[in-house]
Scaffold this motif. Structure first.
Motif, PDB file in Angstrom:
ATOM      1  N   THR A   1      -3.038   0.832   6.943  1.00 40.29           N
ATOM      2  CA  THR A   1      -2.876   1.683   5.765  1.00 40.29           C
ATOM      3  C   THR A   1      -1.411   1.748   5.333  1.00 40.29           C
ATOM      4  N   GLY A   2      -1.215   2.215   4.115  1.00 35.22           N
ATOM      5  CA  GLY A   2       0.134   2.444   3.611  1.00 35.22           C
ATOM      6  C   GLY A   2       0.602   3.860   3.826  1.00 35.22           C
TER       7      GLY A   2
ATOM      8  N   SER B   1       0.822  -1.204   0.000  1.00 36.64           N
ATOM      9  CA  SER B   1       0.000   0.000   0.000  1.00 36.64           C
ATOM     10  C   SER B   1       0.860   1.260   0.000  1.00 36.64           C
TER      11      SER B   1
ATOM     12  N   TYR C   1       1.887   2.599  -3.387  1.00 33.82           N
ATOM     13  CA  TYR C   1       0.869   3.325  -4.149  1.00 33.82           C
ATOM     14  C   TYR C   1       0.718   4.751  -3.624  1.00 33.82           C
ATOM     15  N   TRP C   2       0.869   4.934  -2.321  1.00 30.74           N
ATOM     16  CA  TRP C   2       0.756   6.266  -1.729  1.00 30.74           C
ATOM     17  C   TRP C   2       2.068   7.044  -1.780  1.00 30.74           C
TER      18      TRP C   2
ATOM     19  N   TYR D   1       0.138  -7.150  -5.515  1.00 32.21           N
ATOM     20  CA  TYR D   1      -0.103  -6.048  -4.587  1.00 32.21           C
ATOM     21  C   TYR D   1      -0.354  -6.626  -3.199  1.00 32.21           C
TER      22      TYR D   1
ATOM     23  N   VAL E   1      -4.752   5.340  -6.157  1.00 31.90           N
ATOM     24  CA  VAL E   1      -4.523   4.590  -4.919  1.00 31.90           C
ATOM     25  C   VAL E   1      -5.587   3.503  -4.771  1.00 31.90           C
ATOM     26  N   PRO E   2      -5.292   2.446  -4.017  1.00 30.28           N
ATOM     27  CA  PRO E   2      -6.251   1.348  -3.852  1.00 30.28           C
ATOM     28  C   PRO E   2      -7.477   1.768  -3.033  1.00 30.28           C
TER      29      PRO E   2
ATOM     30  N   ALA F   1      -1.720  -5.988   0.011  1.00 23.60           N
ATOM     31  CA  ALA F   1      -2.672  -5.006   0.525  1.00 23.60           C
ATOM     32  C   ALA F   1      -2.397  -4.657   1.983  1.00 23.60           C
ATOM     33  N   GLY F   2      -2.598  -3.380   2.303  1.00 23.98           N
ATOM     34  CA  GLY F   2      -2.546  -2.934   3.690  1.00 23.98           C
ATOM     35  C   GLY F   2      -1.188  -3.006   4.341  1.00 23.98           C
TER      36      GLY F   2
ATOM     37  N   GLU G   1      -7.978  -2.135   2.482  1.00 22.56           N
ATOM     38  CA  GLU G   1      -7.998  -2.221   1.024  1.00 22.56           C
ATOM     39  C   GLU G   1      -8.624  -3.530   0.553  1.00 22.56           C
TER      40      GLU G   1
END
Length: 653
Positions: free
Chosen positions: A557-558, A387, A390-391, A418, A531-532, A420-421, A540
């Motif tokens: 979160t990322g 994550s 992506y951020w 990916y 972003v996801p 996630a998280g 996510e």
């Protein structure tokens, strides 16, 4: 029992060392330490130095920036050396035939910690091994120094690259401090900076945002330190502000010999190896963050073809590299400079192209794999991002069109996963360190272990790995930041914006010769950053969702925010995500006004929670995204998380 030296081993001039005869670009391998790995029977540990001599006239070496200007020996070859560290089966019959070479991140060794769940860089005891998956499966593990600016410290992997005397050029050193200080290095992090050629012509500016106006600081208020490696600022560097020192550097290293060292040593290993036993039949290149960007750059320039045109890496894995490449084959390259919300802005990191397949932007069509496809040396590829990427690292650009309007699928021999998280680094302590929220403790190393098994099966047996797992525009899983449906959790603010990659112009000879003429670069329009998307808990919805995310006790979160004490409090914290536990009880939730269901409203008991965690692992095992052996430790971690959150004395909240 250690494998005996082959007849090719000869005495070396250096006392106490051995040299292994070689051919082509690797002229000799000087072995300074060799012995059985005490922590794992049947493995040996080799430490040494690789000596290279490359012919600048060969087509394979024409891709090295400034190779024509490098000093040459009497035979017209360019010489250089690189540190070497090997762990390998002492009995060639017990090798699985694959060398797993990690591209060192700023000189370090991290893949034992990644794949063996905490293994130390130089294991000396059983406690140093973690869960020794790599050794049990018979990999040859290799590290070769590739970076010229790594400080000379014990255990770090360095490249001794020749310098080009008499050459000068622009160097930009960005400085962002977490506390007020009057001194700062010109190098990134702990890396060695370029020498200053003309102190009087240097400038220093400051600004408060990446795209904000620069204010020039009078030359009388700052100076270079006595050895020219840093600056001293009378008023002090304010936390969170962006300072830039631009100066004329001199005598650049031939940085492109770093990827050449990796290329040529892997080729040497596959052709003969230290003892000419030929146990290495295939190679996987693995790199994390900076090192993952190195591998994307390695592919882009065409280094996956050796001097004879043979494929170097059968498998290549860039982990948490986002959309980036980097300064690995440029004049006055600064290999450590990357790009984050408040770190190393506008360096040649996130530059077009981003995708493996051809894409077009501003009249230019290009691809990461263009050279490898042309030479028929493209490897099997994994890209893994979390994550945070992506951020904070523009990762969406590797699988969307340049206008951000459609999905752009990976090539047939590429998989994008990916995670996630997750934040940039796995298994963080869930505590606040210069951040607004606690750091994200999600541990993505478990799916990484399963993916390694899948990668080796792909290049060894031709068994296809799991399909890509990425958030898609077409499924509303990848969205603009403004469309993110994040819940209104009391006291939690999102970053003002994610890290943004821009179209940058470094000068007319940047793409053809690796020469930077504009510092700072001319900044054009931004690339789209997506972003996801998240669910009602803020977690996510796409990608590989590990059991602790699929059966959550918190929002993971990322992104995180910088603490106000280090400045720029509305900006995302570099490389750190957030851990936002759910309220324990319904009463706590209602009192706080938290829209997320409490833990007691989700799970009747600890036992029910752990049953659900174990059940969430089962499909991931079937899909080859988790190993069966890892389900028990994953469940154990989940139980420990429950205890920490539900027991106030345990420091859960």
């Amino acid at each position: 029992m250690l494998r005996p030296f082959a007849a090719a081993v000869v005495s070396c001039i250096a006392a106490g060392a051995f040299c292994v005869a070689a051919s082509a670009a690797v002229t000799r391998v000087e072995i300074t330490e060799r012995g059985e790995l005490p922590a794992f029977h049947g493995y040996e540990r080799i430490v040494g130095k690789v000596h290279f001599a490359v012919d600048p006239k060969l087509a394979a070496n024409r891709i090295i920036a400034d190779i024509d200007l490098a000093p040459r020996n009497a035979q017209g070859l360019v010489e250089f050396t690189a540190d070497l560290f090997l762990l390998r089966p002492a009995d060639a019959a017990k090798s699985n035939g694959t060398v797993l070479l990690e591209i060192s991140n700023r000189g370090g060794k991290g893949m034992l910690g990644m794949f063996d769940l905490g293994g130390r860089p130089d294991p000396k005891s059983a406690e140093d091994l973690g869960d020794p998956l790599l050794l049990e499966q018979g990999y040859t593990l290799a590290w070769v120094g590739w970076e010229w600016d790594v400080p000379a410290r014990p255990g770090l992997m360095r490249l001794d690259a020749p310098r080009i005397a008499g050459i000068t050029g622009l160097v930009r050193s960005e400085i962002v401090q977490g506390q007020r200080t009057n001194r700062a290095s010109l190098g990134d992090r702990a890396q060695i900076p370029y020498a200053v050629a003309d102190p009087k012509s240097a400038t220093m500016t400051v600004r408060d945002a990446p795209d904000g106006p620069r204010t020039t600081i009078p030359r009388s208020q700052w100076s270079f330190n006595s050895d020219g490696t840093g600056v001293e600022f009378e008023s002090g560097f304010a936390p969170g502000r962006i300072y830039e020192v631009i100066y004329q550097g001199k005598d650049p290293a031939v940085a492109g010999l770093g990827p050449a060292a990796i290329r040529d040593y892997v080729s040497y290993l596959k052709q003969s190896g230290p003892d000419h036993t030929g146990e290495v039949k295939r190679a996987i290149g693995f790199g994390t963050s900076q090192s993952g960007r190195f591998l994307r750059t390695f592919l882009y320039y065409g280094f996956n073809a050796d001097e004879k045109g043979a494929r170097v890496f059968e498998g290549l894995w860039a982990h948490v590299a986002g959309a980036g490449r980097g300064s690995f084959n440029l004049r006055f390259a600064q290999p450590s400079r990357d790009g984050h919300p408040r770190l190393n802005l506008f360096y040649p990191t996130d530059i077009f192209p981003f995708t493996d397949e051809p894409e077009s932007d501003l009249g230019l069509t290009d691809a990461i794999l263009a050279q490898a496809v042309k030479s028929h040396t493209a490897p099997k590829i994994f890209y893994t991002n979390g994550s945070y990427e992506y951020w904070g690292r523009a990762a969406s650009l590797i699988h969307i069109s340049p206008d951000g309007k459609r999905d752009f699928g990976p090539s047939p021999d590429t998989r994008i996963y990916y995670l996630a998280g997750t934040q940039h680094g796995a298994n963080a302590n869930p505590e606040r360190r210069n951040t607004e929220n606690r750091a994200n403790p999600q541990d993505y190393r478990y799916p990484m272990r399963a993916l390694l098994v899948a990668m080796n099966a792909w290049i060894t047996q031709g068994t296809p790995p799991p399909d890509s797992r990425i958030p898609l525009i077409g499924k509303d899983e990848l969205v603009t930041p403004g469309a993110l449906a994040f819940p209104k959790v009391p006291g939690v603010q999102l970053p003002k914006e994610p890290y943004t990659a821009y179209r940058l112009d470094f000068g007319p000879e940047f793409r053809t010769k690796g020469i930077v003429a504009f510092e700072p670069p001319k900044v054009g329009k931004p690339f789209p950053i997506l972003v996801p998307q998240v669910d009602q808990d803020g977690n996510e919805v796409a990608g590989i969702r590990v059991p602790e995310l699929a059966v959550p006790l918190a929002t993971y979160t990322g992104w995180n925010l910088r603490d106000a004490q280090i400045g720029a409090a509305d900006v995302g914290m570099d490389m750190v995500g957030s851990f936002l536990p759910f309220p324990r009880t319904r009463t706590e939730r209602e009192k706080a006004g938290d829209p997320r269901k409490s833990i007691e409203e989700r799970y009747a008991s600890r036992e029910e929670y752990l049953r659900k965690v174990a059940a969430a692992a089962e499909p991931l095992v079937r899909q080859r995204l988790l190993l069966e052996r890892d389900v028990k430790p994953i469940t154990g971690r989940a139980g420990a998380r429950w205890d920490a959150l539900m027991n106030p004395a345990g420091g859960g909240q």
